[in-house]
Design an enzyme around this catalytic site. Structure first.
Site, PDB file in Angstrom:
ATOM      1  CG  ASP A  24      -1.773   1.209   1.389  1.00 20.58           C
ATOM      2  OD1 ASP A  24      -2.480   1.545   0.422  1.00 20.58           O
ATOM      3  OD2 ASP A  24      -1.758   1.862   2.451  1.00 20.58           O
ATOM      4  CB  SER A  25       0.230   4.817  -0.432  1.00 22.26           C
ATOM      5  OG  SER A  25      -0.859   4.908   0.481  1.00 22.26           O
ATOM      6  CB  CYS A  87      -3.313   0.589  -2.369  1.00 23.24           C
ATOM      7  SG  CYS A  87      -3.406   2.320  -2.832  1.00 23.24           S
ATOM      8  CD  GLU A 165       0.582   6.318   6.311  1.00 22.26           C
ATOM      9  OE1 GLU A 165       1.737   6.241   6.745  1.00 22.26           O
ATOM     10  OE2 GLU A 165      -0.029   5.340   5.832  1.00 22.26           O
ATOM     11  CB  CYS A 197      -9.330   5.004   1.002  1.00 23.15           C
ATOM     12  SG  CYS A 197      -7.635   5.321   1.552  1.00 23.15           S
ATOM     13  CG  HIS A 199      -4.569   4.897   4.608  1.00 20.67           C
ATOM     14  ND1 HIS A 199      -4.090   4.515   3.378  1.00 20.67           N
ATOM     15  CD2 HIS A 199      -3.477   5.247   5.349  1.00 20.67           C
ATOM     16  CE1 HIS A 199      -2.771   4.639   3.364  1.00 20.67           C
ATOM     17  NE2 HIS A 199      -2.371   5.076   4.551  1.00 20.67           N
TER      18      HIS A 199
HETATM   19  N1  DGL Z   1      -4.743   3.342   0.980  1.00 23.12           N
HETATM   20  C1  DGL Z   1      -4.901   3.836  -0.308  1.00 23.12           C
HETATM   21  C2  DGL Z   1      -6.212   3.439  -0.964  1.00 23.12           C
HETATM   22  O1  DGL Z   1      -6.794   2.433  -0.602  1.00 23.12           O
HETATM   23  C3  DGL Z   1      -4.493   5.235  -0.697  1.00 23.12           C
HETATM   24  C4  DGL Z   1      -4.156   6.262   0.310  1.00 23.12           C
HETATM   25  C5  DGL Z   1      -3.264   7.312  -0.310  1.00 23.12           C
HETATM   26  O2  DGL Z   1      -2.062   7.048  -0.362  1.00 23.12           O
HETATM   27  O3  DGL Z   1      -3.768   8.336  -0.783  1.00 23.12           O
HETATM   28  O4  DGL Z   1      -6.655   4.085  -1.878  1.00 23.12           O
END
Ligand code: DGL
Length: 277
Positions: A24-25, A87, A165, A197, A199
């Site tokens: 993931d990011s 992600c 984060e 998302c 996150h």
């Molecule tokens: N966790 C990521 C997603 O599911 C992206 C979050 C990000 O880096 O903007 O889209």
């Protein structure tokens, strides 16, 4: 890589014992990794947080694809047998190209629009996601395919990625930003809110509290982990070794912050190694 493309020296049996790669990011993919860990306790996991290049949601499609390629090449250098793109943004933007380019099973994650469209009683569903996911062709196609009969309201929610984060996960720290994004959806009549998302799964209790009981929050961690299990089974790649499996975590960002994040969010920190990517 699949069984057919493995060099003769690396048998299918030993390929079964190679790790699953997940990326993931940042730490958004951890709830998926945790579900994979619970469902497949014998599997080794390598998790990559591309933190130095987060948030992906604010990058161009070319940059996201380039980062996804870098991370995938790193995971392949570690001999992974399958890769979970944990992600939504990277899945929407990059997974098609990754599948064309690399001969390894890819499992992606996309907003749970289909279950939401089935579940809603008001006929209005809301989607919290990154700007990049919501403006992607893949998301547009998904919505047209499975949500044609419902009203879909979208809400880019960039502040939530930053909160997660920074481990600002409790009600006091997160409710203001959550309210800013959730209330407009409720005003429009949404009774079902999709966490589009990864996150945002870390904020599920706050989102549920802000939305209140008539609203159902839909996320996809378990469904993705089950899909990982199904694909590995299908490709005859499931590991049958005895416990314990190992969990290796890599970050392209700050290692001290990553140690804190993993200590806070990973259930079994005893089995963990943390490294720079
Ligand atoms: N966790 C990521 C997603 O599911 C992206 C979050 C990000 O880096 O903007 O889209």
């Amino acid at each position: 890589m699949n069984a057919e493309s493995v060099p003769l020296s690396l048998s299918v049996k030993s390929l079964n014992h190679t790790p699953i790669g997940i990326f993931d990011s940042g730490i958004g993919g951890l709830p998926i990794a945790q579900k994979v860990r619970e469902l497949l306790p014998s599997e080794d996991i390598i998790y990559v947080a591309d933190t130095a290049f987060a948030p992906y949601g604010e990058k161009s499609e070319a940059e996201i694809l380039q980062r996804a390629i870098q991370v995938v090449e790193f995971l392949l250098s570690k001999n992974v047998k399958a890769i979970v793109v944990a992600c939504n943004t990277a899945t929407m933007v990059a997974i098609k190209t990754l599948r064309e380019r690399y001969d390894v099973p890819f499992i992606g994650v996309e907003p749970g629009v289909k279950p939401a469209a089935i579940h809603t009683k008001t006929g209005v569903i809301g989607v919290l996601a990154t700007e990049k996911t919501l403006s992607s062709h893949a998301f547009d196609a998904l919505a047209k395919r499975v949500a044609g009969n419902v009203q879909m309201e979208i809400q880019p929610s960039p502040k939530l990625v930053h909160l997660v984060e920074n481990l600002q996960l409790d009600f006091d720290q997160a409710h203001k930003a959550v309210r800013e994004y959730v209330e407009p959806l409720m005003i429009k009549g949404a009774d079902t809110i999709i966490l589009g998302c990864t996150h945002f799964a870390h904020l599920t209790p706050v989102i549920e509290q802000v939305a209140g009981s008539p609203v159902t929050v839909i996320s996809t961690e378990l469904a993705v982990a089950k899909e990982v299990q199904r694909r590995l089974d299908l490709e005859k790649l499931l590991c049958v070794a005895t416990l314990p499996a190992m969990n290796r975590f890599y970050t392209s960002g700050d290692l001290d912050l990553y140690r804190k994040q993993i200590a806070h969010l990973w259930q079994d920190v005893e089995t963990v190694g943390i490294y720079q990517f």
